[in-house]
Design an enzyme around this catalytic site. Sequence first.
Site, PDB file in Angstrom:
ATOM      1  N   TRP A  40       0.821  -1.041  -0.065  1.00 31.33           N
ATOM      2  CA  TRP A  40       0.186   0.193  -0.011  1.00 31.33           C
ATOM      3  C   TRP A  40       0.872   1.320  -0.017  1.00 31.33           C
ATOM      4  O   TRP A  40       1.831   1.221   0.628  1.00 31.33           O
ATOM      5  CB  TRP A  40      -0.843   0.039   1.284  1.00 31.33           C
ATOM      6  CG  TRP A  40      -1.929   1.470   1.355  1.00 31.33           C
ATOM      7  CD1 TRP A  40      -2.883   1.513   0.588  1.00 31.33           C
ATOM      8  CD2 TRP A  40      -1.567   2.286   2.076  1.00 31.33           C
ATOM      9  NE1 TRP A  40      -3.284   2.606   0.891  1.00 31.33           N
ATOM     10  CE2 TRP A  40      -2.702   3.413   1.824  1.00 31.33           C
ATOM     11  CE3 TRP A  40      -0.474   2.936   2.990  1.00 31.33           C
ATOM     12  CZ2 TRP A  40      -2.752   4.551   2.467  1.00 31.33           C
ATOM     13  CZ3 TRP A  40      -0.490   3.866   3.654  1.00 31.33           C
ATOM     14  CH2 TRP A  40      -1.775   5.010   3.367  1.00 31.33           C
ATOM     15  N   LYS A  71     -16.705   5.474  -8.362  1.00 34.39           N
ATOM     16  CA  LYS A  71     -15.577   5.100  -7.920  1.00 34.39           C
ATOM     17  C   LYS A  71     -15.638   3.491  -7.356  1.00 34.39           C
ATOM     18  O   LYS A  71     -16.288   3.646  -6.093  1.00 34.39           O
ATOM     19  CB  LYS A  71     -14.867   6.031  -6.972  1.00 34.39           C
ATOM     20  CG  LYS A  71     -13.622   5.704  -6.474  1.00 34.39           C
ATOM     21  CD  LYS A  71     -12.989   6.638  -5.612  1.00 34.39           C
ATOM     22  CE  LYS A  71     -11.687   6.347  -4.829  1.00 34.39           C
ATOM     23  NZ  LYS A  71     -11.374   7.541  -4.059  1.00 34.39           N
ATOM     24  N   TRP A  72     -15.316   2.616  -8.050  1.00 36.60           N
ATOM     25  CA  TRP A  72     -15.477   1.454  -7.482  1.00 36.60           C
ATOM     26  C   TRP A  72     -14.322   0.944  -6.862  1.00 36.60           C
ATOM     27  O   TRP A  72     -13.286   0.551  -7.248  1.00 36.60           O
ATOM     28  CB  TRP A  72     -15.708   0.192  -8.817  1.00 36.60           C
ATOM     29  CG  TRP A  72     -15.822  -0.863  -8.275  1.00 36.60           C
ATOM     30  CD1 TRP A  72     -15.304  -1.996  -7.825  1.00 36.60           C
ATOM     31  CD2 TRP A  72     -17.204  -2.073  -8.808  1.00 36.60           C
ATOM     32  NE1 TRP A  72     -15.730  -3.297  -7.551  1.00 36.60           N
ATOM     33  CE2 TRP A  72     -17.035  -3.041  -8.350  1.00 36.60           C
ATOM     34  CE3 TRP A  72     -18.291  -1.541  -9.572  1.00 36.60           C
ATOM     35  CZ2 TRP A  72     -18.032  -4.166  -8.560  1.00 36.60           C
ATOM     36  CZ3 TRP A  72     -19.181  -2.688  -9.794  1.00 36.60           C
ATOM     37  CH2 TRP A  72     -18.934  -3.866  -9.359  1.00 36.60           C
ATOM     38  N   ASP A  73     -14.415   0.793  -5.386  1.00 38.90           N
ATOM     39  CA  ASP A  73     -13.208   0.315  -4.582  1.00 38.90           C
ATOM     40  C   ASP A  73     -13.176  -1.057  -4.054  1.00 38.90           C
ATOM     41  O   ASP A  73     -14.164  -1.801  -4.542  1.00 38.90           O
ATOM     42  CB  ASP A  73     -13.069   1.091  -3.293  1.00 38.90           C
ATOM     43  CG  ASP A  73     -11.748   1.799  -2.922  1.00 38.90           C
ATOM     44  OD1 ASP A  73     -11.082   0.929  -3.251  1.00 38.90           O
ATOM     45  OD2 ASP A  73     -11.765   2.615  -2.114  1.00 38.90           O
ATOM     46  N   ASP A 127      -2.763   5.182  -3.475  1.00 37.60           N
ATOM     47  CA  ASP A 127      -3.177   6.317  -2.333  1.00 37.60           C
ATOM     48  C   ASP A 127      -2.237   7.315  -2.200  1.00 37.60           C
ATOM     49  O   ASP A 127      -2.403   8.389  -1.410  1.00 37.60           O
ATOM     50  CB  ASP A 127      -3.784   5.375  -1.182  1.00 37.60           C
ATOM     51  CG  ASP A 127      -5.089   4.969  -1.213  1.00 37.60           C
ATOM     52  OD1 ASP A 127      -5.820   5.120  -2.077  1.00 37.60           O
ATOM     53  OD2 ASP A 127      -5.645   4.450  -0.272  1.00 37.60           O
TER      54      ASP A 127
HETATM   55  C1  GLA Z   1      -9.451   3.365  -0.663  1.00 34.92           C
HETATM   56  C2  GLA Z   1      -9.199   4.342  -1.563  1.00 34.92           C
HETATM   57  C3  GLA Z   1      -9.305   5.822  -1.160  1.00 34.92           C
HETATM   58  C4  GLA Z   1     -10.724   5.994  -0.524  1.00 34.92           C
HETATM   59  C5  GLA Z   1     -10.889   5.255   0.616  1.00 34.92           C
HETATM   60  C6  GLA Z   1     -12.160   5.092   1.367  1.00 34.92           C
HETATM   61  O1  GLA Z   1      -8.515   3.457   0.327  1.00 34.92           O
HETATM   62  O2  GLA Z   1      -8.214   3.942  -2.305  1.00 34.92           O
HETATM   63  O3  GLA Z   1      -9.166   6.741  -2.439  1.00 34.92           O
HETATM   64  O4  GLA Z   1     -11.765   5.870  -1.398  1.00 34.92           O
HETATM   65  O5  GLA Z   1     -10.576   3.681   0.259  1.00 34.92           O
HETATM   66  O6  GLA Z   1     -12.342   4.424   2.604  1.00 34.92           O
END
Ligand code: GLA
Length: 736
Positions: free
Chosen positions: A198, A479-481, A549
């Site tokens: 990460w 935005k699909w996380d 991130d």
């Molecule tokens: C992930 C995404 C971030 C944000 C968070 C929200 O870490 O990469 O951009 O959307 O989730 O919990």
Amino acid sequence: MKFNKIAIKGLIGAAVLLFVQGTLTQQSFAQTIIPVQTQNNALVLEANNEKDLSIIFFGKKLADVNEYKLVSKAYKQSDDYTGLLNSVYTPSGSRNLVEPAISVTHADGNNSLDLRYVSHKETKLSDDVSLLSVLLKDPVYNFEVTLYYKSYFKEDVVEQWSEIRHTEKGTVTLHKYASANLHLKAGSYWLNQYHGDWAREMQPEESKLTHGIKTLDSKLGTRANLFQPSVFMISLDKPAAEDEGNVLYGALEYSGNFKIDLELDYQNNLRIIAGINNYASAYTLKSGETFTTPAFLYTFSDKGKGDASRKLQRWAREHKLLDGKGSRLTLLNNWEATYFDFDEKKLAELIRDTKKLGVDMFLLDDGWFANKHPRNGDVAGLGDWQENRTKLPNGIGSLIKEADANGVKFGIWIEPEMVNPKSELYEKHPDWVLKQPGRNEYYFRNQLVLDLANPKVQDFVYGVVDGLFTKNPKLAYIKWDCNAVIYNAHSSYLKNQSHFYIEYMRGLYKVLQRIRAKYPTVPMMLCSGGGGRVDYGALQYFTEFWPSDNTDPLERIFIQWEYSYFYPAISSSNHVTDWGKQPIKFRTDVAMMGKLGFDIVVSKLPENDLKFCQEAIKNYNSVKDVIWHGDQYRLLNPRDGSIASMAYINDKKTSGVIFNYLVNSRYGESSKAPIKLKGLDPDKKYRIKEINLYPETKSTINANAVYSGDFLMNVGFNPDVNSGRTSVVLQLEEAN
Ligand code: GLA
């Protein structure tokens, strides 16, 4: 008199077989040659009289296709012993002695497989695209494999996959089922691979391959690329440079577990076997059923990494990435501005800020949903996709109205594959959650993964998206996380747990296909905590991805640089945030190198910072076409020195943008020498002006000077980067 029969696959791929007279021999043999040719490259298959189908050539193509039949004889390597070392799809359990592409247990319990060439067929799908299929069969068992090679002539890209089927009495277990099996010949092989975690995605590592097997793989299930993506490069004879050297790029078009074996064999040839990871995934194949593997993607260049990357980027824009040739929305995201702490009033302000800033859309992130266990942190609520009544008493609809009133669009964050144990979804449907019976649950970011192998869960996940659009037809973006990996992999739906990892991905793709059938064009960002899921299996359903991130611009220069080898700039979502110590100009310039977004508190920006951003967005709108659709040229690699420089040049070579940064803050570091541009027309004249100037600063660049493309490519241009000008964006236009 007997003739060799040479079946030649046409250059541009006509579905015609030409039978050409070959040399006459006493013991004549049927030598079938099948070249898979693109504009510059060829992969050549040859079947001998035993009908073993082998790879006899891979690389820059020969001018005369008739000469491929001479290739094998030119090598005097040690004995093969098996006739299978360069097999086009190495079977196991019969003669083979090395890593197989396929390994099975037949219905009668026998473990041997042999695959012999039967026939091939080529179909031209368009001017550019051809599909070759090659049928292989086991002479003893009713078992067959069809290899597919989809070749993109102009782009020099091949997608290769396999279909496996049988008509044995009973089921066959597939222990290994690769997508592709390549075979390269060179003096040495240099692997460029990536590792990460990460916020540290896409860390490159280059090493010389030694004998044995080097494996790139993932067993994470979801968020499969967290530690390692499937993309890699193999340089032949010496490490390829940006503009020089022989290099193959490979990638599996798959979002789940993958395995790429790079076996340097005792003959000093490189065998590449790529596909779904067979880890915990023996697959039981019924009689008459077909198992289709995902595609393995490759391109090759004899002109270095830059050329290979431009081919891949072009291919992605033209053929794979959703809406690759289209446009994208600039946006303001609230994640880092508010985290979970917001309400309707705050969001209304942010929507007004979106307008003020001048971007196209407001993107509402995590935290807008769940009531019984409100999503006020990452410990609860995931899975309960109803608006939180305290934060949003009037629902998403009212926010969309607010956005509409401000002339901006509205997008929303979801993470529909996941669930917090503290959620109504978990309480109602514990059987939808992946977990091992009798074992403690183990969490990644306090959450678990839903069982997408289960059709009911597929309906649920599809329903999350469909519900949002049905209720809010003006919703413009998703935005699909996907923030968790799979621990304790167990589906209470599946009878055969060995099918789980495969069925999960099939379930995910089914959902995405359903979404795209109903909503073909709505932009969606493929996010997975940053970099956890970036692959062309998924990107055919998504318009962009979230590289990391980590938005510290200094780090991003490096991360974006590496992604750019494999993915086009239009697919890279880059946001300006408060990460890092760089000024707003530096942060914005770096984010402009792909699809620009912001994730900052606009209302707290100092006046000049705001002014700068507003101006930069206008500049971006005037240069975005070349960033999104132009060719990308890496001029100075940040890993090699103190300056990073990247250029984007349009097709006609009439305009471009060049981003330049100081990446080393040691005393006196600066752009001492001019930077040689690339991709220009030597005969054209150009002007270069600096854009994205911070208010009240003056450029040191003379915007009126005229240079020939020849000069700019051979002498270069100095952006005058130094400690007072750490970030310099140049716009290049043809001078008339
Ligand atoms: C992930 C995404 C971030 C944000 C968070 C929200 O870490 O990469 O951009 O959307 O989730 O919990």
